[in-house]
Every structure is written in C-alpha cells, then in structure tokens.
Design an enzyme around this catalytic site. Sequence first.
Site, PDB file in Angstrom:
ATOM      1  N   ASP A  82     -28.269 -22.421  24.577  1.00 24.35           N
ATOM      2  CA  ASP A  82     -29.672 -22.614  24.955  1.00 24.35           C
ATOM      3  C   ASP A  82     -30.622 -22.276  23.811  1.00 24.35           C
ATOM      4  OD1 ASP A  82     -29.292 -19.867  24.965  1.00 24.35           O
ATOM      5  OD2 ASP A  82     -29.331 -19.701  27.147  1.00 24.35           O
ATOM      6  N   ASN A 153     -30.230 -11.313  36.412  1.00 20.63           N
ATOM      7  CA  ASN A 153     -30.420 -12.131  37.615  1.00 20.63           C
ATOM      8  C   ASN A 153     -29.234 -13.075  37.843  1.00 20.63           C
ATOM      9  OD1 ASN A 153     -30.714 -13.942  35.581  1.00 20.63           O
ATOM     10  ND2 ASN A 153     -32.875 -14.414  35.958  1.00 20.63           N
ATOM     11  N   HIS A 155     -27.948 -15.189  35.624  1.00 22.51           N
ATOM     12  CA  HIS A 155     -27.950 -16.468  34.889  1.00 22.51           C
ATOM     13  C   HIS A 155     -26.836 -16.512  33.851  1.00 22.51           C
ATOM     14  CE1 HIS A 155     -31.062 -15.228  31.505  1.00 22.51           C
ATOM     15  NE2 HIS A 155     -29.857 -14.818  31.222  1.00 22.51           N
ATOM     16  N   GLU A 160     -30.918 -20.478  35.605  1.00 18.33           N
ATOM     17  CA  GLU A 160     -31.536 -19.418  36.377  1.00 18.33           C
ATOM     18  C   GLU A 160     -31.137 -19.531  37.857  1.00 18.33           C
ATOM     19  OE1 GLU A 160     -32.547 -17.300  34.516  1.00 18.33           O
ATOM     20  OE2 GLU A 160     -34.287 -17.758  33.284  1.00 18.33           O
TER      21      GLU A 160
HETATM   22  P1  PGA Z   1     -28.376  -9.928  26.798  1.00 21.59           P
HETATM   23  O1  PGA Z   1     -28.648 -11.257  27.600  1.00 21.59           O
HETATM   24  O2  PGA Z   1     -27.109 -10.155  26.057  1.00 21.59           O
HETATM   25  O3  PGA Z   1     -29.531  -9.783  25.846  1.00 21.59           O
HETATM   26  O4  PGA Z   1     -28.276  -8.834  27.798  1.00 21.59           O
HETATM   27  C1  PGA Z   1     -27.575 -11.861  28.246  1.00 21.59           C
HETATM   28  C2  PGA Z   1     -28.047 -13.097  28.967  1.00 21.59           C
HETATM   29  O5  PGA Z   1     -29.209 -13.112  29.387  1.00 21.59           O
HETATM   30  O6  PGA Z   1     -27.251 -14.017  29.136  1.00 21.59           O
END
Ligand code: PGA
Length: 259
Positions: A82, A153, A155, A160
């Site tokens: 992404d 959350n 994702h 999302e």
């Molecule tokens: P993070 O994010 O590695 O910064 O905790 C993980 C994600 O949102 O997939």
Amino acid sequence: MSNNLHNTFNSKSLKLWDSSEQASIYVANQIAELISEHRKQGKSVVLGLATGNTPKKVYQELVRLHQNESLSFANVISFNLDEYYPIFPDNDMSYTYFMQKYLFGHVDIDPSNIHIPHVDSNVEDIEEYCKAYEDKISSLGGLDLQLLGIGRNGHIGFNEPGSSFSSTTRLVDLHPVTRADAESDFGSLEKVPQQAISMGVHTIVQAKRILLLALGERKSEIISKALRGEITTEIPASILQTLPQVEYVLDNEAASLIK
Ligand code: PGA
C-alpha cells in the site's frame, strides 16, 4: 459470514518467540531462504512487502544478510501492499521513502523490479492503475510470499474494517484508528492522508505463502480477535484463519492473550 469457511488455524501455523528480535530474524530468514532457493533454480521470486514499525527489524536483518552473508536480491521482484494517497514519493512519510530507507537503498535489487502502488494525484484513472498493478502480479505468477503486519483495527495492508474479502487493489478511505496511529509520525492528525491505494484482501490471500508478523503488547488484543474470533470483514485479518499457507509469527507480548 458464510459457514463453509473452515478454520485451518492450528499450532503449526503459530510461531511464538520470546522477543521481537527473534521473531523478526525468523521472518528475515524465511524470506532469505526463499530468495536463495529461487536463485539456485535460476528463478525470480515475487515478494509482497509491508511497511510500518513491525517489519523494520526484518529489513535490518535482510540488509545484514546482504552485506555480510552475500544474500543477493538480484532475482527479487517486489510489490508493496500500500501507499498513502495523495503523497509525493520523496515525502519522508511515503512508503516509497520508507522502503528505500530500510531496505531497497542497501541491497542489490534492480530498481525496475520494485513496485509500490503510487499514483500521482493528477492521474485520472486510478482504477486503471490499480488493475494494472493486479495484472502485473498475476502475469508474474502471483506473490510467492506476502509479509504482513496487522493494524490495531485488524487491517491487513490498508484493507480497513468492512473491506470485502473479494477486494483487489483500489483507492480506500483510511479508518480513524489507522489515522490516529499515524498521527505521531506525521506530527498532527490533519497531516495524515485520508486515503491510500491498497492491494485488496483477495490479492493478499492468493499469495502462495503469508507471514503475518505482530510484535508488542499493543497488538495482543487484535491478535486474539483475529486468530480466535469470528471470521468477519469487520476484522479483515480474520480471513487468514481459513488459509493453510498462513503463519502467524508473534513475540510473547503480542501472543499474551492467546496462550
Ligand atoms: P505497525 O503497523 O507495524 O506500524 O504497527 C502495522 C499495520 O498497520 O499493518
């Protein structure tokens, strides 16, 4: 959710480590072995890569293996999950910048083999761009390995809560939890983009192998829900329970609520 989804989650798909460092080195070694195996067979390897705090140590170890143990990335073709939209690639919050800083700038990957779903805000046909991103992955035979983090959350990528399990690469709206988690990096909530381009859930689940890495206590609650809870689009990572090719790589803290 439909009843015919079978939960394949079992202890074989779970790799628990005492520290985040051990978990990260395990993931780096899995990636390195796959690259080397393909190289020996004279084949390229298609990697799906992630950004965020979670994979930083994985990339650090891959860079070390490149510099000290002659791991070559010459046969690697990469697709990132992404990217924020809109954002300039030279913005230090962009994932193009991140990948250069933590991995690509230090290894011998051919720059033409790097794919990050960046779309200039003046590009009119984002859908066409996204379809071409999907087609490129398919034309190379699909992702050999997808590295994933997980958002608080649930994702995966920027899929999302509410994302369809049949979604493919597309423009998405970022969830409030995602934007709040990015606030400290951007300096203020207003600076966090509202949207992103993300591979879809369907794009991800087609990968031949999936390593989901989760580190730290702040991931323990969502890990418990995603691994043991209902399979629901409200927690996009929960779909991974149905897949035999998934390994969850967790440190002790992230695993604290599933033991
Ligand atoms: P993070 O994010 O590695 O910064 O905790 C993980 C994600 O949102 O997939």
